[in-house]
Scaffold this active site. Structure first.
Site, PDB file in Angstrom:
ATOM      1  N   TRP A 145       0.828  -1.211   0.000  1.00 42.06           N
ATOM      2  CA  TRP A 145       0.000   0.000   0.000  1.00 42.06           C
ATOM      3  C   TRP A 145       0.854   1.249   0.000  1.00 42.06           C
ATOM      4  CZ3 TRP A 145      -4.276  -1.059  -2.049  1.00 42.06           C
ATOM      5  CH2 TRP A 145      -4.830  -2.322  -1.865  1.00 42.06           C
ATOM      6  N   ASP A 180      -1.843   6.753   6.205  1.00 44.84           N
ATOM      7  CA  ASP A 180      -2.904   5.904   5.656  1.00 44.84           C
ATOM      8  C   ASP A 180      -3.266   4.930   6.776  1.00 44.84           C
ATOM      9  OD1 ASP A 180      -4.486   4.018   4.452  1.00 44.84           O
ATOM     10  OD2 ASP A 180      -3.051   3.460   2.883  1.00 44.84           O
ATOM     11  N   LYS A 193     -13.117  -1.445   6.451  1.00 38.34           N
ATOM     12  CA  LYS A 193     -12.545  -2.441   7.368  1.00 38.34           C
ATOM     13  C   LYS A 193     -13.098  -2.204   8.775  1.00 38.34           C
ATOM     14  CE  LYS A 193      -8.681  -2.242   4.259  1.00 38.34           C
ATOM     15  NZ  LYS A 193      -8.833  -3.456   3.465  1.00 38.34           N
TER      16      LYS A 193
HETATM   17  N1  PMP Z   1      -4.433   1.424   1.973  1.00 36.64           N
HETATM   18  C1  PMP Z   1      -4.527   0.290   2.702  1.00 36.64           C
HETATM   19  C2  PMP Z   1      -3.669   0.148   3.916  1.00 36.64           C
HETATM   20  C3  PMP Z   1      -5.414  -0.702   2.311  1.00 36.64           C
HETATM   21  O1  PMP Z   1      -5.516  -1.834   3.026  1.00 36.64           O
HETATM   22  C4  PMP Z   1      -6.212  -0.528   1.160  1.00 36.64           C
HETATM   23  C5  PMP Z   1      -7.227  -1.553   0.707  1.00 36.64           C
HETATM   24  N2  PMP Z   1      -7.144  -2.787   1.189  1.00 36.64           N
HETATM   25  C6  PMP Z   1      -6.070   0.653   0.434  1.00 36.64           C
HETATM   26  C7  PMP Z   1      -5.174   1.609   0.881  1.00 36.64           C
HETATM   27  C8  PMP Z   1      -6.860   0.902  -0.817  1.00 36.64           C
HETATM   28  O2  PMP Z   1      -8.165   1.098  -0.488  1.00 36.64           O
HETATM   29  P1  PMP Z   1      -9.313   1.191  -1.575  1.00 36.64           P
HETATM   30  O3  PMP Z   1      -9.436  -0.163  -2.187  1.00 36.64           O
HETATM   31  O4  PMP Z   1     -10.484   1.563  -0.730  1.00 36.64           O
HETATM   32  O5  PMP Z   1      -8.931   2.233  -2.550  1.00 36.64           O
END
Ligand code: PMP
Length: 362
Positions: free
Chosen positions: A106, A174, A198
């Site tokens: 991420w 994030d 989540k």
């Molecule tokens: N950052 C983290 C830490 C994540 O776990 C995720 C999705 N699992 C995201 C960003 C991306 O999120 P989204 O799919 O809602 O764009």
């Protein structure tokens, strides 16, 4: 394979388990919102009915995170992926530097987007360990516009416990996969973002908590919908918000408050993680690749010392109603997500299964 048990244990990484009462209340609101005879899906977002939902959701975040008056609470469209670009678009000038920590999948995605808008320096990286630890000994230019970190890497299964609060530049985090799961001094962060799906509700909405003093320092023209200042000015109602997702977030936040707020979540999450990891460490058949001090309390990853047994264990889990424990497709193995709404009983059921399996194979 279909589970042979009526009891399901939902370890999905996201979208993931939410409190049952949130599902019940959300379903009721689809048919009849607060006794109005109207569905939440058919009322205007500029009606007092919805405005009070948005207001309560924002106030609950403020209360649960103990935010000061400099911090604004927004519910914005798009997943956390939108924030990967919205953050640098608002905070990073083309010729300036932003410091990023490279902690896993991420973080890498966030870095890629920041490079579209300015210069990125790697303040620290865990790539050489295949992201099995959190980067330490950060090196941050004093002129960096901000430091970005991913407080919990959902795929690698690592989590920050020691935040570099005194790094001298604004911190952007994030927190998609550990928001509201533990006590932190949230006011020490200049910007926090998290996809809701989540710990906070349904997919389709992002929580953004932002210190308004960091805005207005970039010279580029920002499209209206992507400029945080416009959302702040309009009370998070610049355009039609994802009304249902905001409603589910509000219900989840209410639930969280009724449970005792963030401190109670932390106690509960620690119990689950301690039970899981102590079991993992007691069984030689299972192995946790992550450095112990960096193990995530939200997403625990593990493999088996004999990989040929993985399929059989996964089948057994499915049969026993354990949902979503297959590791992310990019890394394999197993991943157990233990978000706020997951009861301790689910972790207990899984650890008993692990012990039984290890006994059988031992
Ligand atoms: N950052 C983290 C830490 C994540 O776990 C995720 C999705 N699992 C995201 C960003 C991306 O999120 P989204 O799919 O809602 O764009």
């Amino acid at each position: 394979m279909k589970p042979v048990t009526a009891t399901l244990h939902n370890f999905n990484a996201g979208p993931s388990i939410l409190p049952k009462e949130v599902f019940e209340q959300a379903s009721e609101a689809i048919l009849d919102f607060n006794g109005t005879g109207l569905s939440i899906l058919e009322i205007g977002h500029r009606t007092p009915l919805f405005e009070s939902v948005m207001q309560e959701a924002r106030e609950l975040v403020r209360e649960l995170m103990l935010l000061d008056n400099d911090h604004e609470v927004l519910f914005l469209h798009g997943g956390a992926t939108t924030q990967f670009m919205q953050v640098p678009m608002n905070l990073l000038n083309e010729n300036d530097i932003a410091a990023y920590t490279e902690s896993g999948t991420w973080a890498v995605k966030a870095i890629k987007e920041a490079k579209v808008f300015g210069h990125v320096e790697l303040a620290g990286s865990a790539k050489d360990s295949n992201y099995t630890r959190i980067p330490r000994q950060l090196s941050i230019s004093p002129t960096a516009s901000y430091l970005h970190l991913t407080s919990n890497e959902t795929i690698a299964g690592t989590q920050w416990f020691d935040f570099p609060y005194d790094c001298g530049v604004p911190i952007v985090a994030d927190m998609s996969s550990d928001i509201l799961s533990r006590e932190l001094d949230f006011n020490k962060f200049s910007l926090i973002y998290a996809g809701a799906q989540k710990n906070m509700g349904a997919a389709g909405v992002n929580l953004v908590v932002i210190d308004k003093n960091i805005l207005g320092k970039t010279i580029r023209t920002i499209p209206t919908i992507l400029d945080y200042r416009n959302h702040i000015a309009e009370g998070s109602m610049l355009n039609t918000p994802p009304v249902f997702a905001v409603y589910v977030a509000m219900l989840t936040l209410r639930w969280l408050k009724n449970q005792g707020g963030v401190p109670a979540m932390e106690v509960r999450n620690n119990q689950k993680a301690n039970l899981f990891y102590s079991t993992l460490d007691s069984l030689p058949l299972f192995k946790g690749p992550v450095a112990k001090e960096d193990r995530s309390r939200m997403n625990a990853v593990f493999i088996m010392s004999d990989p040929s047994l993985e399929k059989e264990f996964l089948q057994l889990c499915t049969q026993e109603g354990m949902i979503g424990i297959k590791g992310h497709r990019s890394v394999g193995g197993f991943r157990v997500s233990m978000y706020n709404a997951l009861p301790l009983e689910s972790v207990s059921a899984l650890t008993e299964l692990m012990k039984d399996f290890a006994r059988q194979k031992g």
